[in-house]
Structures are given as C-alpha cells and as structure tokens.
Scaffold this active site. Structure first.
Site, PDB file in Angstrom:
ATOM      1  N   GLY A 329       0.832  -1.195   0.000  1.00 23.08           N
ATOM      2  CA  GLY A 329       0.000   0.000   0.000  1.00 23.08           C
ATOM      3  C   GLY A 329       0.863   1.240   0.000  1.00 23.08           C
ATOM      4  O   GLY A 329       2.098   1.162  -0.066  1.00 23.08           O
ATOM      5  N   PHE A 331       1.407   3.167   2.401  1.00 25.72           N
ATOM      6  CA  PHE A 331       2.130   3.263   3.663  1.00 25.72           C
ATOM      7  C   PHE A 331       3.379   2.389   3.687  1.00 25.72           C
ATOM      8  O   PHE A 331       4.307   2.612   4.448  1.00 25.72           O
ATOM      9  CB  PHE A 331       1.225   2.815   4.809  1.00 25.72           C
ATOM     10  CG  PHE A 331       0.642   1.433   4.590  1.00 25.72           C
ATOM     11  CD1 PHE A 331      -0.622   1.294   4.049  1.00 25.72           C
ATOM     12  CD2 PHE A 331       1.364   0.292   4.885  1.00 25.72           C
ATOM     13  CE1 PHE A 331      -1.153   0.036   3.819  1.00 25.72           C
ATOM     14  CE2 PHE A 331       0.843  -0.962   4.651  1.00 25.72           C
ATOM     15  CZ  PHE A 331      -0.417  -1.087   4.112  1.00 25.72           C
ATOM     16  N   ASP A 448     -11.353   7.005   7.958  1.00 21.76           N
ATOM     17  CA  ASP A 448     -10.977   6.305   6.724  1.00 21.76           C
ATOM     18  C   ASP A 448     -11.701   4.966   6.616  1.00 21.76           C
ATOM     19  O   ASP A 448     -11.096   3.934   6.315  1.00 21.76           O
ATOM     20  CB  ASP A 448      -9.462   6.092   6.670  1.00 21.76           C
ATOM     21  CG  ASP A 448      -8.966   5.912   5.241  1.00 21.76           C
ATOM     22  OD1 ASP A 448      -7.851   5.395   5.058  1.00 21.76           O
ATOM     23  OD2 ASP A 448      -9.691   6.265   4.284  1.00 21.76           O
TER      24      ASP A 448
END
Length: 625
Positions: A329, A331, A448
């Site tokens: 991802g 991140f 989120d």
C-alpha cells in the site's frame, strides 16, 4: 575559520546535499497559494505572472477583495472563464483529485432565457491543455425527436416546448434500453447538469455552472510527482520536463565534485582528529532525529501500553526475513509472520509517515485503547530508530474489497459472499464504530472507513483496521477540529472537505460507512473515474430511483424474499447515512437499530444530492450518540 569549523561545514554539506539535489524547481514555487473564496490552491493552478509553477493561470487571486470573481485562463494565450469553486484532494503521493466549476456565460444565458438553442449540439468544454484532459463530471443525454415521430418507450420524460422537435430523457436509461426504443431515430446530445433529472423541463436541471474533472497526462504526472519538474513546452512545441531532479542534479554535481576534491585532504585530517576526540565531536555532528524524540515522548506519556514492543531484529525474525508478502500500500508493505507461541500475525512495515509520525502514533495509541470483536487487535509494535512496524492478529480472508468488487483478474478462490454474510458484516462494522464512540474511555473517530480497511477472519467476522488517520477526543466532545481533509476520495463526508456543510463529528464516519454499505449492495465502486455512460457515475442515485419507485432493484444473486428485504434494508440505511448535512444522518447507534429492525418500519430518506447545495453550517454541539 578553524579546521574544526571547516570540517563541520563540510560534513553538513555532504549530509544535506541529497536534499538539495532533490529539490528541483518545486523549491522556487510555493506549495500552495491563497485565492480568495477558492481557498488555498496547488499545482496545476498558478497565479498570473508565475507560469512556470502551473499551467492554469488564475486572475484576481491577490486582489484585496476576497469575494471578487476569479477567472481561469482556458488555454495558453486564450480567453478567461469565471471560476465558481475548486476542490483538490491528494489521494496518494502521486495522485491529486482535482475538480472545479466554472460559468459558461453563453450556455448560462441560453438557459436563463429558456432558449432552445441550448439543445442544438453536444456541449463542448472550452478548456484545452497539452498537459491534462478535462471531462464533464455531471452530465446527461437528451434525445431530440421530430414531433412527427411516435416514440415507443416507457419511463421517459418529455418536453414539447421547442418548435420542430420534442425532447426526451431518462438519466438511468442504458444503451440497451435506447436500442429497444424508437429513440434511435432521434438526435442524441450530451449536456451538463446540476442534479439528477427528476422533472420534464430540461431548463430546471441543466446548468451553465459546469463541473469539470481534471486529469494530468501521464507525461506531466510523471514529470511533476516523480521527477519534481515543471510541465512545459520547448521551442519546438514539444513536451519538456523543465527543472527536474535530473537536470538540477547535473548542475549541482559539478559544484559538488569540485568542492569534494578541494576538501579531500581536510576530510582525512579531520577524521584522524575525530578518532581521538569522539566524545567531543559526536554530539556536535550527529544530532538525534527530532521526530524520533517526539514519538518516544508521546509513548512515555501514554504510560504502560497493552501491546508489546519489539525490536527490528525480532520483527525480522518473526517474518522469516520478510519472506511471505501479503500486500502493498501507500504506507508500505504487509508480511505474514509468527510469534513465539506459534500464532500467525500480520506485520505492517511503514515506509511512509505523515508529518512528525502522526499516523504511526495514531495507530499505536488508538488501537491500544480498544478491545472489541469488530476492532482489529494490535499485538505489538516496533519503533527502533528509523524502523517502524505494527503487528496485528492475522485475518485469513483478507480485506472486504476483494469480495465485493468485480475483478476479472481476481483469483478463482475468491468467491462472492451471500447476502446473509454481507448483512452480518454491515452490522458488525456498525457495532465496531458504535464501540469506538461509546465503549472506549475516549471517543475515536476513524476518518478512513472503506472496504480496504475492513478485514475478515476465518468466519467472515469483520474487523475495523488502519487507524492511521484517526483522531482521539474526550468523551464529552461531540465535534472535533481538524485542519486538513483526511480520508479517501469517494468516502469523505462533505463537512470534512468544506466546513460550509457543518462541523466534523462522528457523523463523518457515518457518511463513509454509508458509502461503503452502498458499495456492498452494488458490488461496485460508487464513483468510477472511467465509465462508458454518464448514468454509471453515481450508483446511489441509480439505486435510489429504483427504491423510490418500488421497482425491482435489479441486483445480482438476490434469490428470495428474505434476501430482498436484507438488500432493501441495507440500501435504505446507506442512503440515510450519506445525507449531505450531518444533522440529517442517523447516529451509528441508530444505524445498528435500523439494520436489526424490519424493512417495512424504515422510512425512505430524502434523495442525496449529486452536487453540493449552498447551505449554512449546521450546529451539532448538542447532539449525542
């Protein structure tokens, strides 16, 4: 200057030289600039006179009157159009979602004067650029039919106020519906709208305030986001990535090479001195990373945590040197691992951190305060110098998104979930959110909620995960203050994006939850960036029209009356949750109650807006969960 001072300056130069080389031309252009009622704007917009910082110039930004109309240059050396509003959202490190609304004076006047000339041809955007494409965000198809033609179709609105022809329209009509009707003999035109057509008169839903979505070309996106350059045209009118990292690096490398060679002798001498006086020089040369100290201080303030702290070597050992990668991802990466007791875990290695480590701290502190069957368990974390990792309980079935979105490339082992399981998942997520707002010592707002952040265990029990954007607030507070739009495009509540719609509170998560429930119902994303027909853009309006007319929902795999009731119930709840104003949305406790009640007891909500209405802020300070 003494040799010691010279050595210190040289080391500082060598230490920060990579940052200078990577600065590119962005350093000479402000990251954003104020522009009156349009707010703070970023690339590709720029002010007049600073053309190297963007390719869409805006006039009157610096005018003392913040309400004075602003105008955008529609093309290089071309005309100007009035800008109504601009929305920009950085949805990933390399992607910025940009939409803006401008007034087409000619088309606006035609509509105001109710002139049938407005229906003559397809609407053509006046915007042109070599660096981006523009398309209508909201539009509909009208069919201009000769008055002598007998149209054979159903559920089509008719307007007969124009001489020589009648106008027919149905926003949710498919190409297949058109092919089965006599509309094929009519002229089809595409025009901008301000709302889903729900009236016979096209002058009520067409608009001269045109909403446009901007998409950078691959060349310009690569130049600006990856290379740090500016999108320009050279003398031959060919694309040029000016002042990119590579170009800047070549210029500075000559300077760096000469400086390094001249200081080589001094480096050798000073290194020898440092060997004898390490205790004196070390604290002067290598300062502790301030972000590291901030995070350590916050962890100490929290006191003893319920989660274990691991060293980086322990993380490397539990993942078998990061052999089994589960996903990737923005991140970083997720790997499968094992603890000392043999239990499986998921290890998230963070490679990107926002600000001063805010996302990492949010994740550790927020989840450490929770204990609920529908909240992911954080078993440990690693904060070892520059290494940051989070260790979660392992979820065998992965995230919810792979079970609800249609993907031709998906593994054959991924099967669609039946409606009973999807209904139980919806209730479980709602109970998890209810716990975050009511069951903890402090309230936690997630910010989120989306299918990618809902993980499923072996029994498809849902777990809310990824608290990187969350905000912790005292229980007595029902609204919060945030200074940046946070979340994922398509799930962000209007008040998070613009305070004109109300204050930010737990109702912002309710909105994201509603969008996710509607995606579970439709088994597709609510907003597609690339679609064949305008009617496919906004699923909530399509399903609302079916629900309001008490029609068959037309969804796949609904096999019996019981499943049809589940789907209708989830749809009604989802539509309540995505109401524009926070005050109109139910609390998450009410959502749980609605999902567990009978469908005939639920009232159909007002139709959600396709475009944002201009309203005054709503005060929610007296509202409780």
């Amino acid at each position: 200057m003494s040799p010691v001072h010279g050595f210190l300056l040289l080391l500082l130069f060598l230490k920060f030289m990579p940052l200078l080389l990577a600065a590119g031309d962005h350093g000479r252009c402000p990251p954003s600039f104020p522009c009156g009622y349009l707010g703070n704007l970023t690339f590709p917009f720029t002010i007049t006179g600073r053309h190297h910082c963007g390719f869409l110039s805006i006039r009157n930004c610096s005018d003392d009157n913040p309400h004075k109309p602003k105008f955008i240059q529609v093309q290089a050396n071309g005309g100007w159009v009035q800008v109504v509003n601009i929305h920009q959202l950085l949805s990933s490190p390399t992607t910025r979602l940009t939409t803006f609304q401008f007034r087409d004076e000619h088309f606006y006047d035609l509509l105001q004067n109710r002139s049938c000339e407005a229906f003559t041809n397809n609407y053509t955007l006046p915007l042109k650029s070599r660096f981006a494409t523009f398309r209508l965000s909201y539009s509909t198809s009208l069919f201009l039919c000769n008055k002598t033609l007998h149209v054979t179709t159903i559920n089509v609105s008719k307007y007969n106020g124009c001489p020589g022809y009648d106008i027919y329209h149905n926003h949710i009509m498919t190409d297949e519906d058109v092919s089965r009707s006599s509309l094929t003999a009519c002229k089809k035109i595409l025009l901008p709208i301000k709302d889903v057509p729900d009236a016979n008169d096209p002058f009520t839903f067409l608009t001269g305030d045109v909403t446009v979505m901007l998409t950078l070309t691959d060349q310009c996106s690569d130049c600006y986001y990856r290379k740090g350059g500016q999108c320009q045209l050279d003398s031959r009118e060919q694309f040029s990535c000016a002042n990119s990292y590579e170009e800047t690096r070549k210029k500075m490398w000559k300077v760096a090479t000469a400086s390094t060679m001249a200081a080589a002798v001094l480096v050798v001498l000073m290194v020898l001195v440092c060997c004898f006086r390490t205790k004196i020089f070390y604290p002067l040369l290598w300062k502790e990373n301030p972000t590291h100290r901030v995070i350590e201080d916050i962890l100490k303030e929290q006191g003893p945590l319920t989660t274990a702290r691991f060293s980086y070597l322990e993380v490397k050992k539990m993942t078998n040197s990061f052999r089994n990668k589960l996903g990737q991802g923005g991140f970083g990466s997720v790997y499968k691992g094992k603890l000392h007791d043999g239990s499986d875990v998921a290890v998230k290695i963070l490679t990107v951190s926002k600000g001063n480590g805010e996302e990492f701290i949010n994740e550790v502190v927020s989840i450490s305060r929770t204990s609920h069957v529908n909240i992911i368990r954080l078993l440990g974390f690693c904060f070892d110098n520059t290494h940051r990792a989070l260790i979660y309980e392992f979820m065998p079935n992965g995230s919810l998104d792979k079970f609800i979105y249609e993907d031709k490339n998906a593994s054959k082992n991924v099967h669609q979930l039946d409606w009973k399981i999807l209904n139980d998942i919806a209730i479980g997520i709602a109970r998890g959110l209810e716990y975050l707002y009511r069951g903890c010592n402090t309230r936690i707002l997630h910010f989120d909620i989306k299918p990618h952040n809902i993980l499923l265990d072996e029994d498809f029990c849902p777990k809310i995960s990824d608290f990187g954007l969350s905000k912790v607030c005292p229980r007595k507070e029902s609204m919060v203050s945030i200074f940046d739009a946070r979340g994922t495009a398509g799930y962000i509540a209007p008040e998070v994006f613009s305070r004109n719609f109300g204050v930010v509170s737990h109702k912002s998560d309710v909105y994201s939850y509603g969008m996710m429930i509607l995606e579970m119902v439709g088994r597709r994303k609510n907003i597609k960036t690339k679609v064949d027909r305008p009617s496919e853009i906004y699923f909530p309006h399509w399903i609302y029209s079916r629900l309001e007319s008490n029609s068959e929902l037309g969804l796949e795999n609904v096999r019996n009356e019981s499943e049809d009731e589940m789907v209708r119930k989830m749809t009604i709840v989802g539509l309540w949750c995505i109401q524009t104003h926070p005050a109109t949305r139910p609390t998450i406790s009410k959502v749980v109650e609605m999902l567990e009640s009978k469908v005939e007891l639920l009232e159909i909500p007002p139709k959600p807006f396709l475009s944002d209405p201009s309203t005054s802020p709503v005060n929610l300070s007296g509202e409780t969960l």
